[in-house]
Scaffold this motif. Structure first.
Motif, PDB file in Angstrom:
ATOM      1  N   GLY A   1       0.801  -1.199   0.000  1.00  0.00           N
ATOM      2  CA  GLY A   1       0.000   0.000   0.000  1.00  0.00           C
ATOM      3  C   GLY A   1       0.842   1.261   0.000  1.00  0.00           C
ATOM      4  N   THR A   2       0.424   2.252   0.795  1.00  0.00           N
ATOM      5  CA  THR A   2       1.082   3.554   0.856  1.00  0.00           C
ATOM      6  C   THR A   2       1.840   3.689   2.165  1.00  0.00           C
ATOM      7  N   LEU A   3       3.075   4.149   2.073  1.00  0.00           N
ATOM      8  CA  LEU A   3       3.907   4.367   3.253  1.00  0.00           C
ATOM      9  C   LEU A   3       4.223   5.851   3.368  1.00  0.00           C
ATOM     10  N   ASN A   4       3.890   6.446   4.516  1.00  0.00           N
ATOM     11  CA  ASN A   4       4.274   7.820   4.807  1.00  0.00           C
ATOM     12  C   ASN A   4       5.351   7.784   5.884  1.00  0.00           C
ATOM     13  N   LEU A   5       6.556   8.212   5.523  1.00  0.00           N
ATOM     14  CA  LEU A   5       7.671   8.180   6.463  1.00  0.00           C
ATOM     15  C   LEU A   5       7.657   9.367   7.419  1.00  0.00           C
ATOM     16  N   ASN A   6       6.725  10.271   7.244  1.00  0.00           N
ATOM     17  CA  ASN A   6       6.551  11.408   8.150  1.00  0.00           C
ATOM     18  C   ASN A   6       7.873  12.119   8.426  1.00  0.00           C
ATOM     19  N   ASN A   7       8.387  12.039   9.657  1.00  0.00           N
ATOM     20  CA  ASN A   7       9.573  12.807  10.037  1.00  0.00           C
ATOM     21  C   ASN A   7      10.866  12.002  10.023  1.00  0.00           C
ATOM     22  N   VAL A   8      10.853  10.843   9.397  1.00  0.00           N
ATOM     23  CA  VAL A   8      12.071  10.024   9.316  1.00  0.00           C
ATOM     24  C   VAL A   8      13.139  10.742   8.492  1.00  0.00           C
ATOM     25  N   THR A   9      14.358  10.796   9.033  1.00  0.00           N
ATOM     26  CA  THR A   9      15.473  11.435   8.336  1.00  0.00           C
ATOM     27  C   THR A   9      16.631  10.482   8.046  1.00  0.00           C
ATOM     28  N   THR A  10      16.631   9.309   8.685  1.00  0.00           N
ATOM     29  CA  THR A  10      17.731   8.371   8.511  1.00  0.00           C
ATOM     30  C   THR A  10      17.190   6.967   8.237  1.00  0.00           C
ATOM     31  N   LEU A  11      17.692   6.357   7.158  1.00  0.00           N
ATOM     32  CA  LEU A  11      17.300   4.993   6.793  1.00  0.00           C
ATOM     33  C   LEU A  11      18.536   4.132   6.630  1.00  0.00           C
ATOM     34  N   GLY A  12      18.467   2.890   7.119  1.00  0.00           N
ATOM     35  CA  GLY A  12      19.584   1.971   6.980  1.00  0.00           C
ATOM     36  C   GLY A  12      19.556   1.229   5.658  1.00  0.00           C
ATOM     37  N   ASP A  13      20.660   0.542   5.351  1.00  0.00           N
ATOM     38  CA  ASP A  13      20.732  -0.284   4.148  1.00  0.00           C
ATOM     39  C   ASP A  13      19.529  -1.232   4.075  1.00  0.00           C
ATOM     40  N   TYR A  14      18.958  -1.370   2.879  1.00  0.00           N
ATOM     41  CA  TYR A  14      17.896  -2.351   2.622  1.00  0.00           C
ATOM     42  C   TYR A  14      16.654  -2.154   3.512  1.00  0.00           C
ATOM     43  N   ALA A  15      16.466  -0.977   4.067  1.00  0.00           N
ATOM     44  CA  ALA A  15      15.393  -0.771   5.057  1.00  0.00           C
ATOM     45  C   ALA A  15      14.025  -1.197   4.537  1.00  0.00           C
ATOM     46  N   PHE A  16      13.721  -0.866   3.269  1.00  0.00           N
ATOM     47  CA  PHE A  16      12.430  -1.207   2.674  1.00  0.00           C
ATOM     48  C   PHE A  16      12.611  -1.958   1.359  1.00  0.00           C
ATOM     49  N   SER A  17      13.618  -2.775   1.270  1.00  0.00           N
ATOM     50  CA  SER A  17      13.853  -3.516   0.032  1.00  0.00           C
ATOM     51  C   SER A  17      12.955  -4.745  -0.052  1.00  0.00           C
ATOM     52  N   ASN A  18      12.538  -5.063  -1.273  1.00  0.00           N
ATOM     53  CA  ASN A  18      11.776  -6.273  -1.553  1.00  0.00           C
ATOM     54  C   ASN A  18      10.488  -6.358  -0.737  1.00  0.00           C
ATOM     55  N   THR A  19       9.684  -5.293  -0.819  1.00  0.00           N
ATOM     56  CA  THR A  19       8.375  -5.284  -0.167  1.00  0.00           C
ATOM     57  C   THR A  19       7.290  -5.238  -1.245  1.00  0.00           C
ATOM     58  N   GLN A  20       6.056  -5.014  -0.811  1.00  0.00           N
ATOM     59  CA  GLN A  20       4.931  -4.881  -1.730  1.00  0.00           C
ATOM     60  C   GLN A  20       4.432  -3.429  -1.802  1.00  0.00           C
ATOM     61  N   LEU A  21       5.235  -2.494  -1.345  1.00  0.00           N
ATOM     62  CA  LEU A  21       4.823  -1.092  -1.317  1.00  0.00           C
ATOM     63  C   LEU A  21       4.503  -0.570  -2.718  1.00  0.00           C
ATOM     64  N   GLU A  22       3.492   0.316  -2.774  1.00  0.00           N
ATOM     65  CA  GLU A  22       3.087   0.917  -4.047  1.00  0.00           C
ATOM     66  C   GLU A  22       3.396   2.413  -4.111  1.00  0.00           C
ATOM     67  N   LYS A  23       3.309   3.110  -2.976  1.00  0.00           N
ATOM     68  CA  LYS A  23       3.607   4.539  -2.932  1.00  0.00           C
ATOM     69  C   LYS A  23       4.397   4.844  -1.666  1.00  0.00           C
ATOM     70  N   ILE A  24       5.396   5.727  -1.804  1.00  0.00           N
ATOM     71  CA  ILE A  24       6.195   6.134  -0.652  1.00  0.00           C
ATOM     72  C   ILE A  24       6.294   7.652  -0.632  1.00  0.00           C
ATOM     73  N   TYR A  25       5.943   8.238   0.519  1.00  0.00           N
ATOM     74  CA  TYR A  25       6.111   9.667   0.751  1.00  0.00           C
ATOM     75  C   TYR A  25       7.163   9.845   1.848  1.00  0.00           C
ATOM     76  N   ALA A  26       8.161  10.661   1.574  1.00  0.00           N
ATOM     77  CA  ALA A  26       9.259  10.875   2.520  1.00  0.00           C
ATOM     78  C   ALA A  26       9.479  12.374   2.695  1.00  0.00           C
ATOM     79  N   PRO A  27       8.596  13.056   3.426  1.00  0.00           N
ATOM     80  CA  PRO A  27       8.611  14.518   3.456  1.00  0.00           C
ATOM     81  C   PRO A  27       9.828  15.156   4.097  1.00  0.00           C
ATOM     82  N   GLU A  28      10.552  14.427   4.977  1.00  0.00           N
ATOM     83  CA  GLU A  28      11.680  15.043   5.676  1.00  0.00           C
ATOM     84  C   GLU A  28      13.041  14.463   5.289  1.00  0.00           C
TER      85      GLU A  28
END
Length: 277
Positions: A99-126
């Motif tokens: 589905g849709t993922l809103n990362l809201n205030n996330v500023t740091t992501l690790g390697d492969y954090a969201f790799s190989n999922t079923q996500l369709e939309k990603i919003y990363a405002p920060e």
């Protein structure tokens, strides 16, 4: 609902919430890190609260590495609380998160954090920088990604093999300094930028067949778009100028003539300062 102070895999864990199925740890006394989801099957939409610990509520600010690795999300989506700033390596990798993922205030992501999922939309405002490898790689269903504050991509394979990706929007992006950042994104149709980002590395875009690069800032200086030649170079994209169309809002006649952009399928979608034949 809370079990206090015990160890798992050698790490001290502060508590476990039976209702949510979440282990958590008390980081630095005032903040909560989600350590691990117990089990592999989320039967209902997982709601991660903004605070945890009934006796001493503290904000949830991080999701640990592998916290939801290979988890089955039967109802697809998960909320990311607004207090979360960091999501660790492999945190949601190889899961059925969709589905849709809103990362809201996330500023740091690790390697492969969201790799190989079923996500369709990603919003990363920060998000300002994508600096780890394969963060959103191999997401075959991912169609749309938006990061309005993103300025730099500095590690390889960020979206590699996310073959379903259709639109990428990053109006503040300045530079892409990595190899194979969009390699394998063969259905990519639209990339939205302000100015044209600089490129370094190799094999950046794979071979999308109908790519439109939309520049949303006003083009008044030829230097703002001289990088077009790099985007169409086989060194960077394994592509040719005929597969690209550059769309710009406002373009002066001098800028158009100086950069010889007729060779690069440039199209204006706003008013020109002077008519261009």
């Amino acid at each position: 609902n809370i079990i206090s102070s015990y160890e798992i895999n050698g790490d001290k864990i502060e508590g476990y919430d039976f209702n949510l199925g979440l282990y958590y740890i008390n980081a630095e006394g005032e903040e909560i890190t989600i350590y691990k989801y117990l089990g592999n099957d989320v039967k209902e939409k997982l709601y991660i609260p903004s605070t945890l610990d009934d006796d001493n509520p503290r904000p949830v600010t991080a999701i640990e590495k592998c916290a939801f690795y290979k988890t089955r999300f039967n109802n697809n989506e998960v909320n990311i609380p607004s207090g979360v700033k960091t999501i660790g390596t492999y945190a949601f990798a190889d899961s059925t998160l969709g589905g849709t993922l809103n990362l809201n205030n996330v500023t740091t992501l690790g390697d492969y954090a969201f790799s190989n999922t079923q996500l369709e939309k990603i919003y990363a405002p920060e998000l300002v920088t994508l600096s780890q490898a394969y963060i959103f790689g191999n997401n075959k269903k991912l169609k749309y990604f938006s990061a309005p504050k993103l300025t730099t991509i500095t590690n390889a394979d960020t979206f590699r093999n996310s073959s379903g990706l259709v639109e990428f929007s990053a109006p503040k992006l300045v530079s892409i300094n990595a190899d194979k950042h969009f390699s394998g994104c063969t259905n990519l149709e639209i990339m939205r930028f302000g100015k044209l980002p600089t490129l370094s590395g190799s094999v950046g875009l794979g071979v999308p067949t109908n790519l439109k690069i939309i520049l949303e800032d006003e083009i008044t200086d030829p230097a703002m778009i001289t990088g077009v030649s790099y985007w169409t170079s086989t060194k960077y994209t394994l592509s040719t100028p005929s597969t690209f169309q550059f769309l710009v809002p406002y373009l002066s006649l001098s800028a158009y003539q100086t950069t010889a952009l007729k060779d690069y399928n440039l199209t204006h979608y706003g008013e020109l300062y002077n008519d261009v034949e």
